[in-house]
Design an enzyme around this catalytic site. Structure first.
Site, PDB file in Angstrom:
ATOM      1  N   ASP A 147      18.595 -46.839 -56.587  1.00 52.09           N
ATOM      2  CA  ASP A 147      18.059 -47.716 -55.543  1.00 52.09           C
ATOM      3  C   ASP A 147      16.638 -47.339 -55.121  1.00 52.09           C
ATOM      4  O   ASP A 147      15.965 -48.131 -54.457  1.00 52.09           O
ATOM      5  CB  ASP A 147      18.963 -47.695 -54.310  1.00 52.09           C
ATOM      6  CG  ASP A 147      20.308 -48.350 -54.576  1.00 52.09           C
ATOM      7  OD1 ASP A 147      20.336 -49.337 -55.340  1.00 52.09           O
ATOM      8  OD2 ASP A 147      21.306 -47.883 -54.025  1.00 52.09           O
ATOM      9  N   MET A 193      21.149 -54.602 -58.744  1.00 50.40           N
ATOM     10  CA  MET A 193      21.562 -53.732 -57.653  1.00 50.40           C
ATOM     11  C   MET A 193      20.450 -53.637 -56.604  1.00 50.40           C
ATOM     12  O   MET A 193      19.278 -53.835 -56.906  1.00 50.40           O
ATOM     13  CB  MET A 193      21.909 -52.350 -58.178  1.00 50.40           C
ATOM     14  CG  MET A 193      23.181 -52.319 -59.019  1.00 50.40           C
ATOM     15  SD  MET A 193      23.526 -50.660 -59.666  1.00 50.40           S
ATOM     16  CE  MET A 193      25.163 -50.934 -60.388  1.00 50.40           C
ATOM     17  N   GLU A 250      21.355 -57.849 -54.910  1.00 50.04           N
ATOM     18  CA  GLU A 250      22.712 -58.129 -54.460  1.00 50.04           C
ATOM     19  C   GLU A 250      22.814 -58.216 -52.941  1.00 50.04           C
ATOM     20  O   GLU A 250      23.709 -58.854 -52.399  1.00 50.04           O
ATOM     21  CB  GLU A 250      23.654 -57.024 -54.952  1.00 50.04           C
ATOM     22  CG  GLU A 250      23.317 -55.648 -54.398  1.00 50.04           C
ATOM     23  CD  GLU A 250      24.223 -54.540 -54.920  1.00 50.04           C
ATOM     24  OE1 GLU A 250      25.268 -54.862 -55.504  1.00 50.04           O
ATOM     25  OE2 GLU A 250      23.885 -53.356 -54.732  1.00 50.04           O
ATOM     26  N   TYR A 300      27.029 -52.159 -64.136  1.00 49.10           N
ATOM     27  CA  TYR A 300      26.923 -50.778 -64.612  1.00 49.10           C
ATOM     28  C   TYR A 300      25.962 -50.638 -65.793  1.00 49.10           C
ATOM     29  O   TYR A 300      25.448 -49.544 -66.039  1.00 49.10           O
ATOM     30  CB  TYR A 300      28.296 -50.255 -65.034  1.00 49.10           C
ATOM     31  CG  TYR A 300      29.219 -49.895 -63.891  1.00 49.10           C
ATOM     32  CD1 TYR A 300      28.899 -50.225 -62.573  1.00 49.10           C
ATOM     33  CD2 TYR A 300      30.410 -49.220 -64.118  1.00 49.10           C
ATOM     34  CE1 TYR A 300      29.746 -49.901 -61.523  1.00 49.10           C
ATOM     35  CE2 TYR A 300      31.266 -48.886 -63.075  1.00 49.10           C
ATOM     36  CZ  TYR A 300      30.930 -49.230 -61.778  1.00 49.10           C
ATOM     37  OH  TYR A 300      31.766 -48.899 -60.748  1.00 49.10           O
ATOM     38  N   LEU A 301      25.741 -51.712 -66.534  1.00 50.51           N
ATOM     39  CA  LEU A 301      24.862 -51.623 -67.703  1.00 50.51           C
ATOM     40  C   LEU A 301      23.459 -51.165 -67.309  1.00 50.51           C
ATOM     41  O   LEU A 301      22.824 -50.397 -68.031  1.00 50.51           O
ATOM     42  CB  LEU A 301      24.787 -52.981 -68.406  1.00 50.51           C
ATOM     43  CG  LEU A 301      26.097 -53.560 -68.922  1.00 50.51           C
ATOM     44  CD1 LEU A 301      25.841 -54.897 -69.603  1.00 50.51           C
ATOM     45  CD2 LEU A 301      26.779 -52.598 -69.889  1.00 50.51           C
ATOM     46  N   GLN A 302      22.988 -51.625 -66.161  1.00 46.41           N
ATOM     47  CA  GLN A 302      21.616 -51.301 -65.761  1.00 46.41           C
ATOM     48  C   GLN A 302      21.429 -49.824 -65.435  1.00 46.41           C
ATOM     49  O   GLN A 302      20.346 -49.276 -65.580  1.00 46.41           O
ATOM     50  CB  GLN A 302      21.185 -52.172 -64.580  1.00 46.41           C
ATOM     51  CG  GLN A 302      21.975 -51.988 -63.309  1.00 46.41           C
ATOM     52  CD  GLN A 302      21.829 -53.150 -62.340  1.00 46.41           C
ATOM     53  OE1 GLN A 302      20.754 -53.393 -61.817  1.00 46.41           O
ATOM     54  NE2 GLN A 302      22.921 -53.869 -62.101  1.00 46.41           N
ATOM     55  N   ARG A 303      22.497 -49.163 -64.992  1.00 47.12           N
ATOM     56  CA  ARG A 303      22.358 -47.753 -64.615  1.00 47.12           C
ATOM     57  C   ARG A 303      22.860 -46.794 -65.697  1.00 47.12           C
ATOM     58  O   ARG A 303      22.729 -45.577 -65.543  1.00 47.12           O
ATOM     59  CB  ARG A 303      23.088 -47.487 -63.300  1.00 47.12           C
ATOM     60  CG  ARG A 303      24.586 -47.430 -63.400  1.00 47.12           C
ATOM     61  CD  ARG A 303      25.212 -47.229 -62.030  1.00 47.12           C
ATOM     62  NE  ARG A 303      26.594 -46.804 -62.123  1.00 47.12           N
ATOM     63  CZ  ARG A 303      27.461 -46.881 -61.129  1.00 47.12           C
ATOM     64  NH1 ARG A 303      27.088 -47.385 -59.967  1.00 47.12           N
ATOM     65  NH2 ARG A 303      28.696 -46.451 -61.288  1.00 47.12           N
TER      66      ARG A 303
END
Length: 423
Positions: A147, A193, A250, A300-303
């Protein structure tokens, strides 16, 4: 920021907290490799602070040098993480006293907690309680959060790689939409996110520059969502360009302060669970404008996308892990190694200690001058800040099967010495 003589003996406990990133294990590698050079044994808490409370400790000395080195390119949390927030010392003192008991039983003199705001708060409280209970424990926070909302640090390890993934995904998906817009999708919505801070959404803006380049609309949680302005922007873009890419955090809220994607439940930290803003926006586009749409949720793919990690990010993640050990062994307590930027171009940075008291329970949001006047894009100032953070590639090694070769740990547990503790 206090220093004290190094204990004559003792072990170091490392733990991972909260949502993991594609480079958090690089910080773990930095911690373990630095400690080994000083002859200090490292235990890792299994599943974060819960492992410390349960006395579930992993002996990292059982892992080979090659395995620890491989953590630098392995995503996820190698020792397990958790979303478990310790409450106040006044109401949950037993948990904090249990932590001190576990640390004392295993002669742990240094505690490094790798996480975000809540983890910084936990490390600070343990350092305070250790002093009150007469136990010599040095607590160091290790920064981590996709973040990018930690105070005192220029950027947060984990963010640069997510930023790179989102910028690339926005660019690639937009090329797809542009190819088919005449007879298919007119509006593509990517939800990213960012509950309260729009750093990840802002990173999507690196995909293109200019009114006709995607993303055409970015929705930041720092701004109140204006339905009429949003729809007008989308309509004008489709009429001018033929299609429109929207990137939405989000956590965007309406004028009443309600999340557009409020699901009505809360997570372990007490945060509202969000149910998905992209389908809400897509329904608006369909109902009010009649455009065909598609939306995507990288979730979850982005992190976890270590194959597309930022080299800058991976190097910073390793550096803060190493620095945390250096600070701990030098006698510092209740501090965090933070990233300090000295120039944008060329990009230069260094690591300095910052007090946990100025990081815990603080939140760094997007500054207003990083957002365009209409609130739907990023400014040149934002580009200067963001661009260096996604620079460079550091792909993992691949095998003959075409898949990455990630580290596999034994995670050998240390024998318990205390009675079980109910959480």
């Amino acid at each position: 920021m206090k220093t004290a003589p190094r204990p004559a003996s003792g072990k170091l406990l490392y733990a991972q907290s909260g949502g993991v990133t594609s480079v958090i294990n690089a910080s773990a590698a930095g911690v373990i490799e630095a400690a080994r050079t000083h002859g200090v044994k490292v235990y890792a808490a299994h599943n974060g602070i819960l492992g410390a409370l349960r006395e579930e400790l992993i002996d990292t000395s059982k892992e080979s040098k090659a395995t620890i080195a491989a953590l630098r390119h392995t995503p996820g949390g190698a020792f397990g993480s958790c979303r478990y927030k310790l409450k106040s010392l006044e109401t949950h003192r037993a948990e904090y006293e249990r932590l001190i008991e576990v640390l004392r039983a295993h002669d742990i003199r240094w505690f490094l907690y790798n996480g975000g705001n809540d983890s910084a708060d936990t490390a600070l409280k343990i350092s305070q309680l250790g002093k009150a209970m007469g136990y010599d424990i040095r607590c160091i926070g290790v920064p981590k959060t996709v973040d990018n909302d930690l105070a005192m640090t220029d950027c947060c390890p984990g963010f640069g790689s997510v930023a790179k993934y989102i910028a690339v995904s926005t660019l690639e998906a937009s090329l797809d939409v542009a190819s088919m817009a005449d007879t298919s999708t007119k509006v593509f919505i990517l939800e990213v996110m960012g509950r309260h801070a729009g750093w990840i959404a802002a990173a999507a803006g690196l995909a293109g520059e200019g009114a006709d380049a995607p993303p055409h609309v970015i929705l930041f949680p720092e701004n109140v969502f204006d339905e009429a302005a949003f729809l007008a922007k989308v309509k004008a873009t489709v009429q001018r360009v033929g299609w429109c890419t929207v990137v939405a955090s989000e956590g965007i809220r309406n004028a009443a302060g309600q999340f557009l994607a409020e699901a009505g439940t809360r997570d372990a930290f007490g945060h509202s669970q969000l149910g998905g803003v992209a389908p809400v926006l897509a329904a608006l586009v369909k109902e009010k404008l009649g455009y065909k749409y598609h939306w995507a949720l990288p979730d979850y793919l982005q992190r976890s996308a270590r194959h597309l990690a930022s080299k800058t990010d991976a190097e910073q993640a390793y550096a803060v892990g190493k620095a945390a050990v250096d600070y701990a062994l030098a006698g510092k307590n209740a501090v965090m190694p933070v990233i300090v930027r000295s120039s944008d171009a060329p990009y230069r940075w260094k690591i300095e200690p910052a007090p946990l008291s100025k990081i815990a329970n603080h939140e760094k949001k997007m500054p207003r001058n990083f957002m365009t006047r209409d609130g739907f894009g990023i400014t040149a100032a934002a580009r200067r800040y963001l661009a260096p953070l996604i620079q460079g590639e550091l792909p993992p090694p691949y095998g003959k099967d075409g898949l990455p070769r990630y580290a596999t740990l034994q995670n050998t547990m240390v024998a318990k010495k205390l009675p079980a503790f109910e959480i």
